[in-house]
Design a protein around this motif. Structure first.
Motif, PDB file in Angstrom:
ATOM      1  N   VAL A 189       7.293  -7.431   1.224  1.00 23.65           N
ATOM      2  CA  VAL A 189       8.383  -7.142   2.143  1.00 23.65           C
ATOM      3  C   VAL A 189       8.880  -8.461   2.725  1.00 23.65           C
ATOM      4  N   LYS A 190      10.189  -8.632   2.792  1.00 21.90           N
ATOM      5  CA  LYS A 190      10.773  -9.903   3.225  1.00 21.90           C
ATOM      6  C   LYS A 190      10.645 -10.128   4.725  1.00 21.90           C
ATOM      7  N   SER A 191      10.778  -9.070   5.501  1.00 20.27           N
ATOM      8  CA  SER A 191      10.754  -9.182   6.953  1.00 20.27           C
ATOM      9  C   SER A 191      10.162  -7.913   7.551  1.00 20.27           C
ATOM     10  N   ILE A 192       9.375  -8.090   8.606  1.00 16.57           N
ATOM     11  CA  ILE A 192       8.750  -6.930   9.229  1.00 16.57           C
ATOM     12  C   ILE A 192       8.497  -7.234  10.708  1.00 16.57           C
ATOM     13  N   ASP A 193       8.630  -6.207  11.560  1.00 16.09           N
ATOM     14  CA  ASP A 193       8.382  -6.370  12.988  1.00 16.09           C
ATOM     15  C   ASP A 193       6.877  -6.445  13.247  1.00 16.09           C
ATOM     16  N   ALA A 194       6.523  -7.235  14.249  1.00 17.20           N
ATOM     17  CA  ALA A 194       5.123  -7.347  14.646  1.00 17.20           C
ATOM     18  C   ALA A 194       5.061  -7.389  16.171  1.00 17.20           C
ATOM     19  N   LEU A 195       4.308  -6.460  16.755  1.00 17.03           N
ATOM     20  CA  LEU A 195       4.168  -6.394  18.206  1.00 17.03           C
ATOM     21  C   LEU A 195       3.088  -7.369  18.660  1.00 17.03           C
ATOM     22  N   VAL A 196       3.470  -8.282  19.537  1.00 15.76           N
ATOM     23  CA  VAL A 196       2.535  -9.277  20.049  1.00 15.76           C
ATOM     24  C   VAL A 196       1.391  -8.569  20.776  1.00 15.76           C
ATOM     25  N   GLY A 197       0.166  -8.973  20.438  1.00 13.81           N
ATOM     26  CA  GLY A 197      -1.010  -8.361  21.028  1.00 13.81           C
ATOM     27  C   GLY A 197      -1.538  -7.185  20.240  1.00 13.81           C
ATOM     28  N   SER A 198      -0.740  -6.680  19.310  1.00 17.05           N
ATOM     29  CA  SER A 198      -1.154  -5.534  18.494  1.00 17.05           C
ATOM     30  C   SER A 198      -1.516  -6.028  17.098  1.00 17.05           C
ATOM     31  N   CYS A 199      -1.158  -5.287  16.087  1.00 19.66           N
ATOM     32  CA  CYS A 199      -1.482  -5.639  14.710  1.00 19.66           C
ATOM     33  C   CYS A 199      -0.284  -5.343  13.814  1.00 19.66           C
ATOM     34  N   VAL A 200      -0.316  -5.909  12.610  1.00 16.31           N
ATOM     35  CA  VAL A 200       0.743  -5.672  11.641  1.00 16.31           C
ATOM     36  C   VAL A 200       0.126  -5.658  10.247  1.00 16.31           C
ATOM     37  N   VAL A 201       0.637  -4.770   9.404  1.00 16.74           N
ATOM     38  CA  VAL A 201       0.189  -4.683   8.015  1.00 16.74           C
ATOM     39  C   VAL A 201       1.376  -5.016   7.122  1.00 16.74           C
ATOM     40  N   VAL A 202       1.216  -6.078   6.305  1.00 15.53           N
ATOM     41  CA  VAL A 202       2.286  -6.547   5.414  1.00 15.53           C
ATOM     42  C   VAL A 202       2.045  -5.962   4.028  1.00 15.53           C
ATOM     43  N   PRO A 203       2.902  -5.035   3.560  1.00 17.92           N
ATOM     44  CA  PRO A 203       2.704  -4.460   2.226  1.00 17.92           C
ATOM     45  C   PRO A 203       2.941  -5.513   1.142  1.00 17.92           C
ATOM     46  N   CYS A 204       2.053  -5.520   0.160  1.00 18.05           N
ATOM     47  CA  CYS A 204       2.165  -6.483  -0.932  1.00 18.05           C
ATOM     48  C   CYS A 204       1.486  -5.908  -2.172  1.00 18.05           C
ATOM     49  N   SER A 205       2.133  -6.087  -3.300  1.00 24.02           N
ATOM     50  CA  SER A 205       1.533  -5.688  -4.578  1.00 24.02           C
ATOM     51  C   SER A 205       1.940  -6.703  -5.636  1.00 24.02           C
ATOM     52  N   PHE A 206       1.147  -6.823  -6.676  1.00 18.39           N
ATOM     53  CA  PHE A 206       1.480  -7.745  -7.769  1.00 18.39           C
ATOM     54  C   PHE A 206       1.178  -7.065  -9.096  1.00 18.39           C
ATOM     55  N   SER A 207       1.744  -7.595 -10.136  1.00 17.85           N
ATOM     56  CA  SER A 207       1.552  -7.018 -11.469  1.00 17.85           C
ATOM     57  C   SER A 207       1.444  -8.135 -12.494  1.00 17.85           C
ATOM     58  N   HIS A 208       0.844  -7.807 -13.606  1.00 18.05           N
ATOM     59  CA  HIS A 208       0.696  -8.766 -14.714  1.00 18.05           C
ATOM     60  C   HIS A 208       0.550  -7.972 -15.999  1.00 18.05           C
ATOM     61  N   THR A 209       0.764  -8.645 -17.105  1.00 20.11           N
ATOM     62  CA  THR A 209       0.716  -7.965 -18.402  1.00 20.11           C
ATOM     63  C   THR A 209      -0.608  -8.180 -19.114  1.00 20.11           C
ATOM     64  N   GLY A 210      -1.574  -8.741 -18.425  1.00 18.41           N
ATOM     65  CA  GLY A 210      -2.862  -9.030 -19.059  1.00 18.41           C
ATOM     66  C   GLY A 210      -3.852  -7.893 -18.979  1.00 18.41           C
ATOM     67  N   GLY A 211      -3.407  -6.728 -18.568  1.00 16.23           N
ATOM     68  CA  GLY A 211      -4.326  -5.603 -18.441  1.00 16.23           C
ATOM     69  C   GLY A 211      -5.060  -5.645 -17.130  1.00 16.23           C
ATOM     70  N   ASN A 212      -5.990  -4.704 -16.937  1.00 11.17           N
ATOM     71  CA  ASN A 212      -6.752  -4.653 -15.694  1.00 11.17           C
ATOM     72  C   ASN A 212      -7.703  -5.838 -15.593  1.00 11.17           C
ATOM     73  N   LEU A 213      -7.697  -6.459 -14.423  1.00 16.29           N
ATOM     74  CA  LEU A 213      -8.561  -7.609 -14.182  1.00 16.29           C
ATOM     75  C   LEU A 213      -9.556  -7.249 -13.090  1.00 16.29           C
ATOM     76  N   PRO A 214     -10.828  -7.594 -13.277  1.00 24.43           N
ATOM     77  CA  PRO A 214     -11.823  -7.285 -12.240  1.00 24.43           C
ATOM     78  C   PRO A 214     -11.594  -8.142 -11.003  1.00 24.43           C
ATOM     79  N   SER A 215     -11.885  -7.563  -9.850  1.00 26.17           N
ATOM     80  CA  SER A 215     -11.700  -8.285  -8.591  1.00 26.17           C
ATOM     81  C   SER A 215     -12.544  -9.550  -8.536  1.00 26.17           C
ATOM     82  N   SER A 216     -13.681  -9.545  -9.246  1.00 29.81           N
ATOM     83  CA  SER A 216     -14.567 -10.706  -9.220  1.00 29.81           C
ATOM     84  C   SER A 216     -13.933 -11.943  -9.864  1.00 29.81           C
ATOM     85  N   ARG A 217     -12.925 -11.726 -10.692  1.00 31.86           N
ATOM     86  CA  ARG A 217     -12.273 -12.865 -11.353  1.00 31.86           C
ATOM     87  C   ARG A 217     -11.003 -13.311 -10.626  1.00 31.86           C
ATOM     88  N   LEU A 218     -10.692 -12.643  -9.532  1.00 32.43           N
ATOM     89  CA  LEU A 218      -9.472 -12.957  -8.801  1.00 32.43           C
ATOM     90  C   LEU A 218      -9.805 -13.504  -7.414  1.00 32.43           C
TER      91      LEU A 218
END
Length: 315
Positions: free
Chosen positions: A31-60
């Motif tokens: 997401v390019k821009s998102i509101d964040a309340l000072v003193g509170s919390c914010v969650v920034v949505p993010c996802s990525f993709s690749h053509t190499g198939g499923n990769l284990p988290s241990s290698r990332l």
């Protein structure tokens, strides 16, 4: 141009093509821009993709860094898989949500400071092992960074209600508030002790809505009463909205119905009493008439008897 120079140029071209192809295989959606309340919390949505198939988290490995800063340098990262490389004032305040092996690079920031505005970029590293020699493929998504819009005051709840309430009939009011931290949902409280339904939904691009639906049956005494909804956010900040309840009274015809019923009942009783008395007097008159007839008959018989005795007596 000698053969060695041609070979070097060919290798460079091949390396550029491979690098371009490799970069094209990895894409990130942030997401390019998102509101964040000072003193509170914010969650920034993010996802990525690749053509190499499923990769284990241990290698990332994952990191979030200031745009234009070198990710592997301490002080430039707000999150890093190696915690020693996280900027000191972000330590303990950031974490990744989800699994990298599931292409989830969503970031959570807690205890938001007024200088946490960014922009921040995501970077992934893929560890490969070739001939027992580990190597890294690094993918920086500097074109897909997020900037935080700092809010110093919490947003006010929005109240939705019908135009008017009717005495004795169910009434529903809805309180809703927008936020950007689904891991610590705001709580909504009414100044009305009754049942309510609360649910949470995603609106768009990291913006969430929490709703509280209040249902009750208003009484006449509730007319002009203030109905208040208060939202409490993570970190303790609160905001509220209110409106005045207008209760439409149900018309009462008791002041007409009760006297009418009493009058009709009295008339019926009086009528029944009159009928009863008339019947009683009628029976009494009939009895008197019968008695008179009987007495007259007796007198007539006595008179005839006297006349008869007089006519038969000797002279």
């Amino acid at each position: 141009m000698d053969k060695e120079a041609k070979f070097m140029i060919t290798c460079l071209i091949f390396a550029v093509i491979c690098s371009s192809a490799s970069s094209d295989e990895w894409k990130a959606t942030v997401v390019k821009s998102i509101d964040a309340l000072v003193g509170s919390c914010v969650v920034v949505p993010c996802s990525f993709s690749h053509t190499g198939g499923n990769l284990p988290s241990s290698r990332l490995r994952a990191m979030w860094h200031y745009k234009g800063k070198t990710p592997d340098t301490k002080g430039n990262n707000i999150f890093h898989s190696d915690t020693t490389l996280i900027k000191d004032n972000f330590k303990g305040r950031t974490k990744m949500l989800g699994e990298l092996g599931q292409n989830n690079c969503t970031l959570e920031i807690t205890e938001v400071k007024d200088h946490d505005n960014g922009p921040f970029c995501f970077r992934a590293e893929l560890v490969r092992t070739e001939n027992n020699d580990p190597t890294k493929d690094m993918f920086s998504f500097v074109e897909d960074c997020v900037e935080l819009n700092m809010l110093t005051e919490p947003p006010k709840p929005t109240l939705t209600q019908p135009m008017a309430a009717t005495q004795g009939e169910p009434y529903t009011a809805i309180c809703s508030v927008m936020h950007t931290c689904p891991t610590h949902v705001p709580t909504l409280q009414w100044n009305w002790k009754t049942e309510r339904i609360v649910y949470h939904r995603l609106i768009h691009s990291g913006n969430w809505e929490t709703l509280s639906i209040l249902t009750f049956i208003p009484e006449e005494k509730d007319d002009n009463r203030e109905l208040t909804c208060t939202a409490e956010f993570n970190g303790g900040q609160t905001s509220s909205s209110k409106f005045t309840l207008n209760v439409k009274r149900i018309e009462s015809y008791n002041h007409i119905i009760i006297p009418a019923v009493v009058g009709i009942g009295t008339a019926l009783l009086f009528g029944i009493f009159c009928i009863f008395m008339a019947k009683k007097y009628k029976n009494r008159i009939a009895e008197l008439q019968n008695q008179e007839g009987t007495m007259w008959n007796r007198l007539s018989r006595l008179s005839r008897s006297s006349l008869s005795d007089a006519s038969t007596s000797p002279t």
